[in-house]
Design a protein around this motif. Structure first.
Motif, PDB file in Angstrom:
ATOM      1  N   ALA A 184       0.956  -1.237  -0.002  1.00  8.52           N
ATOM      2  CA  ALA A 184      -0.008  -0.076   0.036  1.00  8.52           C
ATOM      3  C   ALA A 184       0.715   1.255  -0.086  1.00  8.52           C
ATOM      4  O   ALA A 184       0.383   2.537  -0.227  1.00  8.52           O
ATOM      5  CB  ALA A 184      -0.832   0.147   1.213  1.00  8.52           C
ATOM      6  N   SER A 185       2.300   1.094   0.473  1.00  4.88           N
ATOM      7  CA  SER A 185       2.931   2.412   0.306  1.00  4.88           C
ATOM      8  C   SER A 185       4.226   2.160  -0.680  1.00  4.88           C
ATOM      9  O   SER A 185       5.271   2.046  -0.310  1.00  4.88           O
ATOM     10  CB  SER A 185       3.756   2.470   1.644  1.00  4.88           C
ATOM     11  N   ALA A 218      -3.872   5.045  -2.556  1.00  3.62           N
ATOM     12  CA  ALA A 218      -5.092   5.427  -2.154  1.00  3.62           C
ATOM     13  C   ALA A 218      -5.419   6.405  -2.210  1.00  3.62           C
ATOM     14  O   ALA A 218      -4.605   7.692  -2.324  1.00  3.62           O
ATOM     15  CB  ALA A 218      -4.780   4.896  -0.671  1.00  3.62           C
ATOM     16  N   ALA A 219      -6.843   6.896  -2.115  1.00  5.37           N
ATOM     17  CA  ALA A 219      -7.306   8.049  -2.392  1.00  5.37           C
ATOM     18  C   ALA A 219      -8.529   8.148  -1.717  1.00  5.37           C
ATOM     19  O   ALA A 219      -9.491   7.319  -1.623  1.00  5.37           O
ATOM     20  CB  ALA A 219      -7.342   8.731  -3.905  1.00  5.37           C
ATOM     21  N   LEU A 220      -9.160   9.461  -1.556  1.00 11.55           N
ATOM     22  CA  LEU A 220     -10.515   9.628  -1.046  1.00 11.55           C
ATOM     23  C   LEU A 220     -11.278  10.246  -2.180  1.00 11.55           C
ATOM     24  O   LEU A 220     -11.008  11.258  -2.495  1.00 11.55           O
ATOM     25  CB  LEU A 220     -10.684  10.394   0.249  1.00 11.55           C
ATOM     26  N   VAL A 221     -12.402   9.811  -2.524  1.00  4.47           N
ATOM     27  CA  VAL A 221     -13.076  10.462  -3.725  1.00  4.47           C
ATOM     28  C   VAL A 221     -14.441  10.702  -3.216  1.00  4.47           C
ATOM     29  O   VAL A 221     -14.996  10.249  -2.781  1.00  4.47           O
ATOM     30  CB  VAL A 221     -13.127   9.435  -4.980  1.00  4.47           C
ATOM     31  N   THR A 263     -21.251  11.895  -0.530  1.00  6.08           N
ATOM     32  CA  THR A 263     -20.226  11.281   0.254  1.00  6.08           C
ATOM     33  C   THR A 263     -19.011  10.990  -0.106  1.00  6.08           C
ATOM     34  O   THR A 263     -18.804  11.097  -1.408  1.00  6.08           O
ATOM     35  CB  THR A 263     -21.168  10.237   0.663  1.00  6.08           C
ATOM     36  N   TYR A 264     -18.200  10.529   0.736  1.00  8.36           N
ATOM     37  CA  TYR A 264     -16.744  10.061   0.464  1.00  8.36           C
ATOM     38  C   TYR A 264     -16.589   8.518   0.406  1.00  8.36           C
ATOM     39  O   TYR A 264     -17.008   8.214   1.343  1.00  8.36           O
ATOM     40  CB  TYR A 264     -15.709  11.049   1.232  1.00  8.36           C
ATOM     41  N   GLN A 265     -15.629   8.333  -0.327  1.00  2.00           N
ATOM     42  CA  GLN A 265     -15.364   6.731  -0.579  1.00  2.00           C
ATOM     43  C   GLN A 265     -13.913   6.693  -0.558  1.00  2.00           C
ATOM     44  O   GLN A 265     -13.511   7.259  -1.292  1.00  2.00           O
ATOM     45  CB  GLN A 265     -16.090   6.336  -1.368  1.00  2.00           C
ATOM     46  N   ALA A 266     -13.189   5.879   0.311  1.00  2.00           N
ATOM     47  CA  ALA A 266     -11.868   5.414   0.138  1.00  2.00           C
ATOM     48  C   ALA A 266     -11.644   4.517  -1.064  1.00  2.00           C
ATOM     49  O   ALA A 266     -12.544   3.541  -0.977  1.00  2.00           O
ATOM     50  CB  ALA A 266     -11.215   4.873   1.578  1.00  2.00           C
ATOM     51  N   VAL A 267     -10.778   4.688  -1.743  1.00  2.00           N
ATOM     52  CA  VAL A 267     -10.521   3.797  -2.943  1.00  2.00           C
ATOM     53  C   VAL A 267      -8.992   3.554  -3.056  1.00  2.00           C
ATOM     54  O   VAL A 267      -8.248   4.248  -2.491  1.00  2.00           O
ATOM     55  CB  VAL A 267     -11.012   4.652  -4.314  1.00  2.00           C
TER      56      VAL A 267
END
Length: 97
Positions: free
Chosen positions: A24-25, A53-56, A62-66
């Protein structure tokens, strides 16, 4: 399972920067490192891969982590085949096209 994840299970070696602690990093590697990997006997192919990773923000506000997976734009190796619909991008042109 499709695309890059299915291909990942076929890999015999995954080359990463020594400072990476989890997938992930990801930390990008220089082109000369990729060239060195490609020059090893028995390596059929080696392409860069980005995972992040991002927050869209969704349409309803609303926001969703992707998770974002980026492919090598020169080869598009690992690009999943569309089952339906139309692609918004074109496939890369090769020397023969």
């Amino acid at each position: 399972m499709n695309g890059i994840l299915r291909l990942a299970f076929k890999l015999l070696i995954w080359v990463m920067d020594p400072a990476v602690q989890t997938i992930a990093s990801s930390i990008g590697m220089s082109d000369y490192v990729l060239d060195a990997v490609r020059s090893i006997d028995g390596v059929k192919y080696a392409v860069p891969l980005y995972s992040g990773a991002a927050l869209v923000k969704l349409r309803d506000g609303t926001y969703q982590a992707v998770t974002i997976i980026g492919l090598d734009d020169a080869s598009l190796f690992g690009w999943p085949k569309m089952k339906q619909g139309a692609s918004r991008t074109s496939t890369p042109k090769t020397a023969s096209s």
